[in-house]
Enzyme design. Sequence first.
Site, PDB file in Angstrom:
ATOM      1  N   GLU A  60       0.848  -1.183   0.000  1.00 50.19           N
ATOM      2  CA  GLU A  60       0.000   0.000   0.000  1.00 50.19           C
ATOM      3  C   GLU A  60       0.892   1.245   0.000  1.00 50.19           C
ATOM      4  O   GLU A  60       1.758   1.401   0.860  1.00 50.19           O
ATOM      5  CB  GLU A  60      -0.905  -0.025   1.231  1.00 50.19           C
ATOM      6  CG  GLU A  60      -1.888  -1.199   1.201  1.00 50.19           C
ATOM      7  CD  GLU A  60      -2.462  -1.558   2.563  1.00 50.19           C
ATOM      8  OE1 GLU A  60      -3.055  -2.648   2.696  1.00 50.19           O
ATOM      9  OE2 GLU A  60      -2.304  -0.753   3.512  1.00 50.19           O
ATOM     10  N   GLU A  79      -4.431  -6.868   2.602  1.00 50.40           N
ATOM     11  CA  GLU A  79      -3.186  -7.528   3.001  1.00 50.40           C
ATOM     12  C   GLU A  79      -3.224  -9.029   2.784  1.00 50.40           C
ATOM     13  O   GLU A  79      -2.250  -9.620   2.341  1.00 50.40           O
ATOM     14  CB  GLU A  79      -2.864  -7.237   4.475  1.00 50.40           C
ATOM     15  CG  GLU A  79      -2.306  -5.856   4.741  1.00 50.40           C
ATOM     16  CD  GLU A  79      -3.388  -4.792   4.817  1.00 50.40           C
ATOM     17  OE1 GLU A  79      -4.573  -5.130   4.603  1.00 50.40           O
ATOM     18  OE2 GLU A  79      -3.059  -3.632   5.091  1.00 50.40           O
ATOM     19  N   PHE A  97       2.302  -1.075   8.565  1.00 51.78           N
ATOM     20  CA  PHE A  97       2.642  -1.032   9.988  1.00 51.78           C
ATOM     21  C   PHE A  97       2.595  -2.476  10.479  1.00 51.78           C
ATOM     22  O   PHE A  97       1.640  -3.193  10.178  1.00 51.78           O
ATOM     23  CB  PHE A  97       1.602  -0.244  10.806  1.00 51.78           C
ATOM     24  CG  PHE A  97       1.668   1.247  10.709  1.00 51.78           C
ATOM     25  CD1 PHE A  97       1.256   1.911   9.568  1.00 51.78           C
ATOM     26  CD2 PHE A  97       2.111   2.011  11.785  1.00 51.78           C
ATOM     27  CE1 PHE A  97       1.295   3.309   9.494  1.00 51.78           C
ATOM     28  CE2 PHE A  97       2.142   3.403  11.728  1.00 51.78           C
ATOM     29  CZ  PHE A  97       1.736   4.055  10.582  1.00 51.78           C
ATOM     30  N   ASP A 129       1.736  -3.390  13.153  1.00 49.28           N
ATOM     31  CA  ASP A 129       0.513  -3.511  13.953  1.00 49.28           C
ATOM     32  C   ASP A 129      -0.635  -4.109  13.151  1.00 49.28           C
ATOM     33  O   ASP A 129      -1.599  -4.593  13.722  1.00 49.28           O
ATOM     34  CB  ASP A 129       0.080  -2.129  14.474  1.00 49.28           C
ATOM     35  CG  ASP A 129       1.219  -1.314  15.082  1.00 49.28           C
ATOM     36  OD1 ASP A 129       1.186  -1.032  16.285  1.00 49.28           O
ATOM     37  OD2 ASP A 129       2.142  -0.969  14.333  1.00 49.28           O
ATOM     38  N   PHE A 130      -0.559  -4.054  11.807  1.00 50.28           N
ATOM     39  CA  PHE A 130      -1.664  -4.546  10.966  1.00 50.28           C
ATOM     40  C   PHE A 130      -1.579  -6.041  10.709  1.00 50.28           C
ATOM     41  O   PHE A 130      -2.392  -6.574   9.951  1.00 50.28           O
ATOM     42  CB  PHE A 130      -1.669  -3.822   9.606  1.00 50.28           C
ATOM     43  CG  PHE A 130      -1.803  -2.325   9.689  1.00 50.28           C
ATOM     44  CD1 PHE A 130      -1.482  -1.542   8.595  1.00 50.28           C
ATOM     45  CD2 PHE A 130      -2.223  -1.697  10.848  1.00 50.28           C
ATOM     46  CE1 PHE A 130      -1.596  -0.157   8.649  1.00 50.28           C
ATOM     47  CE2 PHE A 130      -2.348  -0.308  10.915  1.00 50.28           C
ATOM     48  CZ  PHE A 130      -2.033   0.454   9.813  1.00 50.28           C
ATOM     49  N   HIS A 134      -0.454   1.751  16.464  1.00 47.97           N
ATOM     50  CA  HIS A 134       0.478   2.184  15.415  1.00 47.97           C
ATOM     51  C   HIS A 134       1.891   2.390  15.949  1.00 47.97           C
ATOM     52  O   HIS A 134       2.677   3.098  15.356  1.00 47.97           O
ATOM     53  CB  HIS A 134       0.011   3.502  14.775  1.00 47.97           C
ATOM     54  CG  HIS A 134      -1.234   3.360  13.945  1.00 47.97           C
ATOM     55  ND1 HIS A 134      -2.476   3.224  14.505  1.00 47.97           N
ATOM     56  CD2 HIS A 134      -1.415   3.308  12.604  1.00 47.97           C
ATOM     57  CE1 HIS A 134      -3.383   3.110  13.545  1.00 47.97           C
ATOM     58  NE2 HIS A 134      -2.763   3.158  12.377  1.00 47.97           N
TER      59      HIS A 134
END
Lengths: 364, 327, 341
Positions: free
Chosen positions: C36, C67, C90, C92-93, C136
Amino acid sequence: MATEVPFPHMSDEIDEGVLVTWFVEPGARVEAGTLMASVQVEKVEQEVYAPASGQVLELLVRQGDVTRQGAAIARIGAADEATATDTTGVAQPTGAPPPPSPVPEPSAAAPIASPAARRVARELGVDLATVAATGPGGRIVEDDVRRAAAPPAGVPLPGVRRLQADRLRNWLAATAQFTLTSEVDVTVLAARQPHWTAAVVRACALALRGHARLASRWHDDRLVSPDTIDIGVAVSLDEGLVVPVVHRADDRDLPALVDEIAALAERARAGTLTMEDVSGAVFTVTNLGGYPIDAFTPLVHQPQTAILGVGRTRARPAIVDDHIEPRTMLVLSLTVDHQVTDGAPAAAFLGDVVHLLGHPADLE
Amino acid sequence: MPTDDELRELHRQMVRARVFEETIQKAYLEGKTPAFDIAAGPVPGEMHLAAGQEPVAAGVCAHLRPSDAVTATHRPHHVALAHGMDMSKLAAEIFGKDTGLGHGKGGHMHLFDAETNFGCSGIIAEGMPTAVGAALAFKKQGRDDVAVSFFGEGAANQGAFHESINLAALWQLPVVFVCEDNTWAISVPKDKATAIPNNSDRAVAYGIPGALIADNEVVAVFEAAGEAIARARRGDGPSLIEVQTDRLLGHFEGDPQVYRPAEELEKLQARDAIRRFEEQLVAKGVMTTDETAGVWAAARAEVDEAIEFARTSPYPEPASALDHVFA
Amino acid sequence: MAQITDTKRLLTTAKAISEAIAQEMERDPNVFVMGEDIGAYGGIFGATDGLLARFGPDRVMDTPISETAFIGAAVGAALQGMRPIAELMFVDFFGVCMDQIYNHMAKIHYESGGNLKVPVVVTTAIGGGYGDGAQHSQTLYGVFAHLPGMKVVIPSTPYDAKGLMTAAIRDDNPVVYMFHKGIMGLGWMTPNSRATDHVPEEAYTVPIGKADVKRPGRDLTIVTLSLMVHRALDAADALAQEGIEAEVLDLRGLVPLDRDAIAESVRRTRRLLVVDEDYRSFGMSGEVITAAIEAAFDYLDAPPARLAYPDTPIPYSRPLEQFCLPNPDTIAAAARQLVGR
């Protein structure tokens, strides 16, 4: 809110004091002014009274213990006050109550030591029980082990010196030695350029005839009077002090003493002294006159009861017939075992020696 | 319309798959009776058999080359065999033997075959992105190979389904999405899980063609698949095919299927797709009954040999469990 | 620390990473990048800056927010012989696509009995300290390191970043390449002098799985990685003023973990402090301490210590976030306590 009871400030020169007696126990109810304890600083005693009313929560010093003046010795408070706890440590936020860390109770036999300390102890053959710990919580760390394993700095005493050291130390501890000093006008004797040691030995030998007690020797716990006046003469060698003995010193005249002393000194330096050469002294003379020494405190040699130290001869101003004159002066230092005799008899003996050295005609 | 040879081949592939599944079923139950212990016997773990779904595999894979990529699901045997996987290596992997496709490391749900570009996954819908990636690679590499992703109607509600079709459509990738609608996602029927009656209707949401094949009919599958695969090879992008098929057995072997009405199984057996097709072939004179019987016999012989290979192969060395974490 | 020296040119970590990718894309036509905003934008954190202009949209592909699809597609493409780089914006994702990462990317080589290779690089931005909040700011390398089948690479310097990216692309195994936002040298983040350094122009590799002594020392070993290497070096400078010489060992990644380097350092210094920006419990710090105990127990002169992010979601407000993060002062204090002063 608990009240602390302080050890009173009693001295500006000394920090410490002793808590001699507690007159209360924990839990006891006290009023302001109740006698709580007796304390002492340098043999001066003082009482300590309760500064407030309440219950004795805690006694912080044990009876007989040393503490600091000004330090708290007890706490008084309300009956339900808990003991203060100490929370220290680096704050480490965990987001949850920290889990209790299970510190295993060390057994009395097993010292706490870091793994590195244990490894080094194994390698160097050090017993951890003999190692002083400097790590936190009494943990032995590696440096502690290495320090314990290292030989102490310095060298051990060589045998001769060690023996002498042992005997001097032991004899000092077994006796009660004191020293008298006296200054002698030896101007007349000095004019003859004498062998000073021999002269002093002769003077002592003659004086000892009249003061036999100072020539006693201890045998276990009995004093033995001498048959002959054998005087030891201290000789300083590299490896230490040697004290060969001039036997029947009072029977030898001055020249004979000079010869004998020279011969003994020679044998001492050559290392050929015999057992008889070093045995049987009832008195010792030790001469530091070759050094800038006046009075000193020689130590009595076991099993004797006295020793005479000889300082240097020096031109000093002296009063002669009301005017000042340069005279040759010599300081004598007599150390005596107080168990055997006292100051006056010792002084009398020394006085006789002083007279003989001051009037050398009597030394012949 | 398939040629007679193609028809016979469709029949052969379906029969092979059926015989294989039934034989595996028996082998799986060895050692697990009288009390069912999932860990016991020569084939431990779960077992998901595709009896009844053979027409989907046969009809689609008829158009594929070994270099075309295929991803399948936890119920993969019929697809694997139809795409040309070596049956002995497949059987040996199911039996956990060192001679299996993955030296026993993958097992029945994780079959990977470099020779036929085949892979499968036990995670619902998660084989779809792999197929998308294969198609992406083919496009970049200038190959006219295609990727086919097999998945169930339950997978069509998983995020990976939507992401994969969208991405494939967006990038015009040569992938065909084949949905085997056997009604049941374990015990939950489609009409209790999916908001619309047919997943083929979801194709329009991504701008791709969607085809619905009713009735588990192999020729219909063959024709729809042929179109979709040709489309992909041409570079015209992905398609979605949904086949209403039949799961004759439980979700997994040992599944008591109490959630299934008793009449349903009877109905399904009555309309067994292979028997129906056979009857049509014989009626049209494409095959004689002797010939069809011969296909079954040949299939049994092939399967028996594969199972025998699997049974007699050695287990891998236990410590080899630590190998192949990294290349 | 053997490295090629080039005395003239300075690069930020971000530029070092994109240069590595560019050089590999030149060398090998199978390498391509997906993610992305990695195309026109050059990556939110600059890791793919300049690539689109140089290689075009077929090889530098902006993806939809999918993703699962595009990381799964990276796996699928790798199985067909390509060498994709997929960016998870990130770390975190990871929740939305972790199945493709740990169940597929990491396991297919093993499940195939070693027959199939999955040469994927998943790049991802980690770390906080600038107020980006709980979703994040995480590092999460402990999560990826815990699961078998993927290498985990975490550079701290521009030099290491380029060499490790090149090595990751050339590695036939899946590699999760984690770059801390605070080391990238971005103009819009808090300035960091250690984020820019000399980087050789030619292509080179840094071996994956080898730690690096960033600062030799005698009194304790600080084991850490990523941005915390910078913090530890700052702490070590302060400690040196007090006569405490701290060794800073940069792990440069977690899988493979360089256990030998940890053991060798601890055997010399006798004391271990782990600094970890990931959550304290069940992660990197516990593993490093265990590695030290397993290999160098008899050389430990103090219990190993750790300074890690607490087991709490990351707060937004500055004083709260800064309270939780290890910093040079807290690192130095922990070191002093460890050394007993």
